[in-house]
Write a protein that holds these residues in place. Structure first.
Motif, PDB file in Angstrom:
ATOM      1  N   MET A   1       2.116   7.126  -6.790  1.00 22.27           N
ATOM      2  CA  MET A   1       1.221   8.241  -7.123  1.00 22.27           C
ATOM      3  C   MET A   1       1.855   9.581  -6.784  1.00 22.27           C
ATOM      4  O   MET A   1       1.709  10.556  -7.526  1.00 22.27           O
ATOM      5  CB  MET A   1      -0.115   8.073  -6.407  1.00 22.27           C
TER       6      MET A   1
ATOM      7  N   ALA B   1       2.464   1.689  -3.474  1.00 17.33           N
ATOM      8  CA  ALA B   1       1.484   2.228  -4.423  1.00 17.33           C
ATOM      9  C   ALA B   1       1.313   3.725  -4.198  1.00 17.33           C
ATOM     10  O   ALA B   1       1.217   4.513  -5.148  1.00 17.33           O
ATOM     11  CB  ALA B   1       0.148   1.497  -4.266  1.00 17.33           C
ATOM     12  N   GLY B   2       1.309   4.110  -2.936  1.00 20.07           N
ATOM     13  CA  GLY B   2       1.195   5.529  -2.622  1.00 20.07           C
ATOM     14  C   GLY B   2       2.384   6.315  -3.151  1.00 20.07           C
ATOM     15  O   GLY B   2       2.230   7.390  -3.731  1.00 20.07           O
TER      16      GLY B   2
ATOM     17  N   GLY C   1       0.832  -1.201   0.000  1.00 16.66           N
ATOM     18  CA  GLY C   1       0.000   0.000   0.000  1.00 16.66           C
ATOM     19  C   GLY C   1       0.865   1.247   0.000  1.00 16.66           C
ATOM     20  O   GLY C   1       0.592   2.221  -0.721  1.00 16.66           O
ATOM     21  N   CYS C   2       1.926   1.191   0.790  1.00 14.46           N
ATOM     22  CA  CYS C   2       2.864   2.321   0.827  1.00 14.46           C
ATOM     23  C   CYS C   2       3.520   2.538  -0.541  1.00 14.46           C
ATOM     24  O   CYS C   2       3.589   3.657  -1.046  1.00 14.46           O
ATOM     25  CB  CYS C   2       3.918   2.052   1.899  1.00 14.46           C
TER      26      CYS C   2
END
Lengths: 401, 401, 401, 401
Positions: C368, C364-365, C361-362
């Motif tokens: 972005m 992927a962040g 999740g990190c």
């Protein structure tokens, strides 16, 4: 974010919801979980097995229902009875009254045996009714083990004796809301068919779990009982028990872990020691009441309750004012007098995970309040009487010897 | 004391119970309180006022019932209908099926309009039935706003239009369990008569509170509804509302404070922003599913759900194995396929207090699991598609600008 | 009461303080206790015994000091050295720099061996200095095992080899703040004389406990070390150890119970499995960085850190802007570049009780955000690379098989 | 996971660590956070501003140091003094003794003014020394405001008067560990140069934060003070204060939020009301001691402490046995007699977030224990005496009127 915060700890002496011990608060301090993962059934399995111990049953089937005591009542009644069934019920205080109201609204034909508030269930009348009912039209006896409004404990063993004496097959349904886990309760020995309690009472959890335990005979009755029920239907649980997933709908994960912790604490202390502790607390409270020169609402020793004491105030005092002052001045929460005894009694709840010094703090507070409202109490008198008894009877804490 | 602990945080993506935000966990981390003190009614008053906002109603009357969604259903039905009443209900998935089962067991005369699982409620058939029912024998329309088993959102505004078009007076009862507080829901504007949800869904609380909101018309209906009810009877609440003490039986103190915190968080973020966030999460999930080359169980865009996505797996894969591996290897909790779609779909719940990076961690996990079970997914593809959309659409966090 | 609340969970990927697992949060959720009762020493005894395992020592003596890593440094130095003592220290990043600053302010004669930031300690220079120091004027070698500012892990076994090769008696003092409990660390095998860490790092506790472990040789040195010290004096602890009361001053009851829970989790997972998990997280992160086309601040594979990765951004990007946006838009907490690498690197901490999907999740962040700030990243590329590796290497969760 | 659990609540009446109120426990029940995000400085700013109020200073500079009271002492001394500096210190009990021991080990030249334990600081001798020191060789006066070992409160205003009378420039350093936030303390008015306390005392937090407040004159002194210091160096804090990031090293996030909650509770009650409450608790305790026929260790009323009462037991009783029994039988934690008064006194701590009924529970417990160990106490006598006073003096709880 507290509503109406007061310094120091709130002294919670209403007869429910009661003080939650820290280990239980900790156990519930958690995120949600998927209740369909293998973990929750594994946990549930231990709970269903262990919760039977607090009912003293090996043959009973427990249900952990996301509801309150009122819902647990409804579960007990609708799963075992059909509309129009004749049942015998005892009116001895506000909670038995509410249960009777529910029984009537659920369309049972309720034969009410009323006692003066402060007296126990009239078992002589029960005996005569049972004796007369040779046709066995009475389908169930409904009785509150401990009437929380008046502090009266009924004699359940005697009810069983009466039924057995006459070979009467009526179901024996017991509200154990303010007794189970605190008073001596023996489901199997006393042939209780449905027993129930709520999580926020002697188990010392938050409100939200109605715990109902059904005997094989009660389960059998549920197969033909015609009361309409869905949410409270035992059958939905039994289907999921068989599948090993246990839950027909979503349980509170937090209450499951909380119940695990609560049972662990009870077993660590020993259920019989827990009951013994309540006996000490009840006795100490009654000695204080006596020392204050006040009357116990309960009229005879045989009915004295070890979980709640209703104290009668003199006619010139409004007992509600005592409860109000307790909260406003002393951060002490006492129970109001309800319905017929409103204004006439206040109640001290001494159940759940509470110890003697907590109670003594409460009793000292009550003495000051009594003085506040104009009752000529001798300050220290109740505490002295309680201490005299307790000092001789408190055991060492097992883990600390 | 965790059952089957795994390192790191559990990734909870079942469509309920959902992740509880830390401020809510904190708010509930407390001892019991006397619910008859002035503090609890003062708190309750704010809750009853504020909870109406999440229903978008000003005329509705809310009930905070110590129960689950199943109990909330029963409350909605038994307070407004009488046994034998004709009602129309839509069968489109497991939860609408369960509600219909309850409706039948509660002795209503249910006219079921069935759709293929993955399709929404067939409102054309509804229209024809309403058109034909000039005698107004249909007493209620029961519809699940968002079917959690298939990820299908029904068009409630259209239901209202149909009823209005024909001037039909049927009650409009809505299960908003997996929609309210996450999807656009307008009780007053859509003329919903009873709407309900459960605490463990978009409100992001533990299970244990069924929240039911009744329109004035529903309250009126409750005066004559003949369904037997006690625990779920609105009238008992209304009596205590009038007295200002609010509770006919003991509420969970913890859930009351939890609801206060949950509502505060929702209002701080802004209810419309919360709904917008769910829209982003739903869209991102669907883009990932598409990128994986898999099908959404929901057959048309008009029914796409922003709170749960049911993903269809190829016939050679057992979707239950995906859910099992998610939990056993990745500490990820996904929803199983239920009943008709068991083994065929797995579900990603994206509702409640969850943000985009949490979802992306879940999507990355799903990709690995798909590979584990032999589906030729291109790793990173779903996350890439989701990110492409999210990077353009995530707003700044208001409190941090 | 959160400052600058954002919806969903904060993604905490600074290299400390790190995510606290729920069981540890629960264990600390408690009232104070009398630390002079028999319970606290009984608890402490287990902690002192078990904490040695994370250092891999049997002969060491641990101290649980109410302080931070900075205080733990001071404890290590002042108990073993005297003002004016010559010591060798390596400057390879911000934290080694701060330790050297402390060493100088404590009046030691510090011989600094400097490396370019992004490179490890220059052990060749060390070897030559040790070789030359036949008079044994060097009293201690001070080295940071894992430099948190650059993500560089030093080779401690090699330091020991050099000392042994020349038979040099210098004390071997190791800052294991961002390594112990996450990287392979062997106090006894490597002949480390003082090793230390902080509670808020790989142990995944709150800040507030400096954990220092002293070899017999270090304890011996403490008897003659002339640095002025009181709060940090080991001798005060040793006196209380002998008495069995353990605490020269008040410990944090909450951190003691928290440490108990943290150690229990580590031992349940298995320390070697914990280290293996960190290895996976480090490798996955580096693969993502590579896929993004960015450079690791760490210049050679031999120094790659499995607890923190410092990512070099292109010159036209300010890495602080990445950290700011992470927090403001994605509720993601990344580490800033410090001092010489300020604006040039951002850091991803992947240590403590964290799992693979959290990291993804990190990542992927981060993708972005890179796009946000104008870096032409291919969205999904880093996650894909990480997943390709992880999908082959994540083990089943032991408790769930 | 409790060590040596006992049923009911632990009655914590040691003079620190003290009872933590539920709202503070809740506020600390949280994950770690990045202390370099904008949120933590924003929170810290409010703390530094508000913490000055509990010192009653506007010109002071506070430091929130991750340490205990012992560390706070060291911070006060090393930042303002140089080795060899002459200071005057008062030995009146165990804690002043420990501080003096620290002063000596830190190489100051300590002129000790000793009093019999149970008596306050001998200010007449101070006056004579100050009068004689026309050369101003005395650099500082070190005094414990409230000696926790004997329950003696010193007269700080008088110290200031003496210094002013002779125009003596000595720094005025005050240990307020068991006084600040509970007793009347006026940093600015009394010209105190450094005042300090620990989080686990009247602030009712866990241990782990030493709170030190420095006057402008103390800050000025810190520029030339030659004591070696790094961890405790105020200058490192001041640098970060200027940058607005506040922390030279990692603070405990939990204690910061806890301090916020603790201050909020104190301000809600009103600091003067908090002090008044302590005055009531102290007075009530002393009345009980008198009623029991026991002596207060404190020899004169002018020194009576409102935060701790040391009770002298008859020679034939070992006071340690009282403390042991309190814990083993009554779940009551009392303070041991220390050093010179070991075995001779036991201590009742009545500080922090505690109310009257809590104290009365403790006093009732003490009565039973006294009886247990053979002291002929009249049960109820102490409680009666305390109640007689309290019933006339407890105010209504402001939020509940």
């Amino acid at each position: 974010m507290d509503y109406m915060y007061g310094p120091g700890r709130n002294h919670l002496f209403v007869p429910g919801p009661v003080n939650i011990p820290e280990p239980v608060i900790r156990a519930m301090n958690r995120n949600n979980e998927d209740y369909r993962s293998p973990a929750v059934p594994a946990l549930t399995k231990t709970l269903l097995e262990d919760v039977k111990k607090i009912f003293k049953t090996t043959s009973g089937t427990p249900f952990l229902i996301p509801t309150t005591g009122t819902g647990a009542w409804e579960s007990a009644l609708t799963n075992t009875l059909s509309p129009g069934d004749q049942i015998v019920s005892f009116l001895i205080g506000q909670f038995s009254l509410l249960w009777i109201d529910q029984q009537q609204r659920l369309k049972f034909n309720v034969d009410v045996i009323e006692s003066e508030w402060g007296r126990g269930a009239n078992l002589e009348i029960l005996a005569s009714k049972i004796a007369a009912d040779t046709a066995h039209t009475i389908k169930a006896i409904c009785i509150v083990h401990n009437e929380t409004a008046t502090g009266v404990t009924n004699n359940l063993a005697q009810v069983r004796k009466i039924l057995d004496h006459y070979g009467h097959p009526a179901l024996f349904l017991v509200d154990g809301v303010s007794s189970i886990c605190a008073l001596d309760f023996r489901m199997d020995e006393w042939g209780v068919d449905v027993a129930l309690t709520g999580s926020q009472k002697a188990l010392s959890l938050p409100t939200g779990m109605g715990i109902v335990c059904a005997s094989p005979k009660a389960l059998e009755a549920s197969k033909t009982a015609k009361s309409v029920r869905v949410f409270f239907d035992w059958n939905d649980y039994l289907k999921f028990y068989k599948m090993g997933t246990y839950w027909p709908y979503t349980p509170s994960i937090q209450l499951l872990y909380g119940l695990r912790a609560a049972l662990d604490l009870i077993f660590e202390e020993g259920l019989d020691n827990v009951i013994e502790r309540h006996s000490r607390l009840g006795k100490a409270t009654r000695l204080a009441v006596e020392a204050w020169g006040l009357k116990n609402c309960t009229q005879k020793e045989e009915w004295f309750s070890d979980t709640v004491t209703a104290v009668v105030v003199p006619p010139y005092i409004d007992s509600s004012e005592i409860v109000r002052r307790a909260w406003k001045r002393y951060n002490l929460s006492l129970g109001l007098g309800l319905n017929k005894v409103a204004g006439k009694v206040f109640r001290i709840g001494h159940l759940g995970n509470v110890n003697e010094l907590q109670l003594l703090g409460c009793l000292a507070g009550v003495e000051m309040i009594l003085k506040d409202v104009g009752y000529p109490v001798k300050l220290g008198s109740g505490v002295a009487a309680a201490c005299a008894y307790l000092q001789n009877n408190i055991p060492m804490i097992a883990s600390r010897i």
